[in-house]
Write a protein that holds these residues in place. Structure first.
Motif, PDB file in Angstrom:
ATOM      1  N   TYR A  60       0.711  -1.191   0.150  1.00 45.08           N
ATOM      2  CA  TYR A  60      -0.084   0.071   0.088  1.00 45.08           C
ATOM      3  C   TYR A  60       0.766   1.424  -0.064  1.00 45.08           C
ATOM      4  O   TYR A  60       0.680   2.203  -0.820  1.00 45.08           O
ATOM      5  N   HIS A  63       2.425   1.684  -3.459  1.00 45.23           N
ATOM      6  CA  HIS A  63       1.383   1.830  -4.279  1.00 45.23           C
ATOM      7  C   HIS A  63       1.275   3.545  -4.483  1.00 45.23           C
ATOM      8  O   HIS A  63       1.052   4.241  -5.442  1.00 45.23           O
ATOM      9  N   LEU A  64       1.078   4.135  -3.342  1.00 47.20           N
ATOM     10  CA  LEU A  64       1.030   5.599  -2.943  1.00 47.20           C
ATOM     11  C   LEU A  64       2.039   6.241  -3.707  1.00 47.20           C
ATOM     12  O   LEU A  64       1.872   7.339  -4.576  1.00 47.20           O
ATOM     13  N   ARG A  65       3.097   5.936  -3.867  1.00 50.55           N
ATOM     14  CA  ARG A  65       4.400   6.670  -4.549  1.00 50.55           C
ATOM     15  C   ARG A  65       4.433   6.388  -6.090  1.00 50.55           C
ATOM     16  O   ARG A  65       4.959   6.928  -6.632  1.00 50.55           O
ATOM     17  N   GLU A  66       3.439   5.215  -6.495  1.00 55.19           N
ATOM     18  CA  GLU A  66       3.456   5.036  -8.001  1.00 55.19           C
ATOM     19  C   GLU A  66       2.471   5.469  -8.473  1.00 55.19           C
ATOM     20  O   GLU A  66       2.032   5.346  -9.879  1.00 55.19           O
ATOM     21  N   LEU A  67       1.511   6.227  -7.632  1.00 51.99           N
ATOM     22  CA  LEU A  67       0.204   6.470  -8.080  1.00 51.99           C
ATOM     23  C   LEU A  67       0.315   7.635  -9.162  1.00 51.99           C
ATOM     24  O   LEU A  67       0.970   8.718  -9.340  1.00 51.99           O
ATOM     25  N   GLY A  68      -0.487   7.418 -10.292  1.00 51.18           N
ATOM     26  CA  GLY A  68      -0.500   8.331 -11.500  1.00 51.18           C
ATOM     27  C   GLY A  68       0.645   8.196 -12.534  1.00 51.18           C
ATOM     28  O   GLY A  68       0.641   8.902 -13.476  1.00 51.18           O
ATOM     29  N   GLU A  69       1.584   7.131 -12.352  1.00 49.27           N
ATOM     30  CA  GLU A  69       2.568   6.811 -13.124  1.00 49.27           C
ATOM     31  C   GLU A  69       1.843   6.099 -14.438  1.00 49.27           C
ATOM     32  O   GLU A  69       0.914   5.164 -14.085  1.00 49.27           O
ATOM     33  N   GLU A  75       6.273   9.389  -7.260  1.00 52.21           N
ATOM     34  CA  GLU A  75       5.804  10.303  -6.197  1.00 52.21           C
ATOM     35  C   GLU A  75       5.174  11.448  -6.564  1.00 52.21           C
ATOM     36  O   GLU A  75       4.760  12.387  -5.451  1.00 52.21           O
ATOM     37  N   ALA A  77       2.038  12.169  -7.755  1.00 53.08           N
ATOM     38  CA  ALA A  77       0.754  12.606  -7.258  1.00 53.08           C
ATOM     39  C   ALA A  77       0.805  12.365  -5.713  1.00 53.08           C
ATOM     40  O   ALA A  77      -0.224  13.327  -5.105  1.00 53.08           O
TER      41      ALA A  77
END
Length: 239
Positions: A60, A63-69, A75, A77
């Motif tokens: 989790y 995943h937050l660091r890869e959000l929007g890639e 990072e 997003a």
């Protein structure tokens, strides 16, 4: 004769501008407060991933660091979210300080004995509760995000292990629980105040609903955030 027919020059009502800016400040507090509420609920959901174990919690966090890639950089997003929250925090604190100063200036008469009303207690609770939350927020960011400080002196590159090391210390869990109680109290009164500002308390039924909603949200947030540190301290969540 002509002078008698001349319409009177318009004049500003005394205090009208101050009243408008006070309403604007209260609206700023309400809107920024609801933005924070959305973030707090999402953050609480992420924290509860700790009950699913090491891999689920770290996945989790990753995943937050890869959000929007790949549309956004790594990072990207997360930083957009952080900047939005910082802006909301600045607005919320600024509005609170200005409104508090105006209220202090409005008290032109000082009494030897002042009645301890519910409104006074709620105002004091909001003020000092807000300061408590702000101080805790700085430490929380240093602990888990910006500085990644491990109170036990261990590694900081594993989010799950850092969380367990932190809450394995009883005094860290106690600090966290106190902060969550302050947050719950702040939300309880803040949601009610925001509902009043936005005109959602026009009837007795609406006022009751706003109070119940504020209490339920405050309870969910304070209990939800407290579950993980208490579970770590109790040995339910371990490395």
């Amino acid at each position: 004769m002509a002078s008698q027919l001349t319409p009177p020059r318009p004049t500003l009502v005394k205090g009208a501008r101050a009243s408008r800016t006070t309403i604007a400040l209260k609206l700023g507090m309400a809107v920024s407060g609801f933005i924070f509420l959305g973030f707090v609920l999402a953050h609480m959901y992420g924290n509860l991933k700790a009950f699913a174990g090491h891999d689920a919690f770290n996945e989790y966090a990753h995943h937050l660091r890869e959000l929007g890639e790949p549309m956004l950089p790594h990072e990207g997003a997360l930083w957009i979210l952080r900047l939005g929250l910082i802006a909301s925090l600045v607005v919320h604190v600024y509005c609170a300080v200005v409104l508090w100063r105006r209220a202090a200036r409005a008290r032109t008469t000082k009494y030897v004995m002042k009645k301890d009303t519910g409104a006074t207690r709620a105002s004091l609770m909001m003020r000092w509760g807000g300061v408590t939350i702000l101080v805790f927020l700085v430490w929380h960011l240093l602990n888990f995000t910006i500085g990644k400080v491990n109170p036990q002196g261990g590694a900081t590159n594993d989010p799950y292990d850092l969380m367990v090391d932190t809450f394995d210390l009883w005094w860290m869990t106690l600090i966290y629980i106190v902060a969550m109680l302050a947050l719950g109290a702040h939300l309880h009164h803040g949601i009610w105040s925001a509902a009043q500002t936005l005109g959602w308390t026009g009837t007795a039924a609406k006022r009751q609903r706003a109070k119940v909603f504020g209490f339920v949200i405050a309870l969910i947030v304070s209990v939800g955030f407290s579950l993980v540190p208490l579970a770590v301290l109790a040995g339910i969540i371990t490395k």
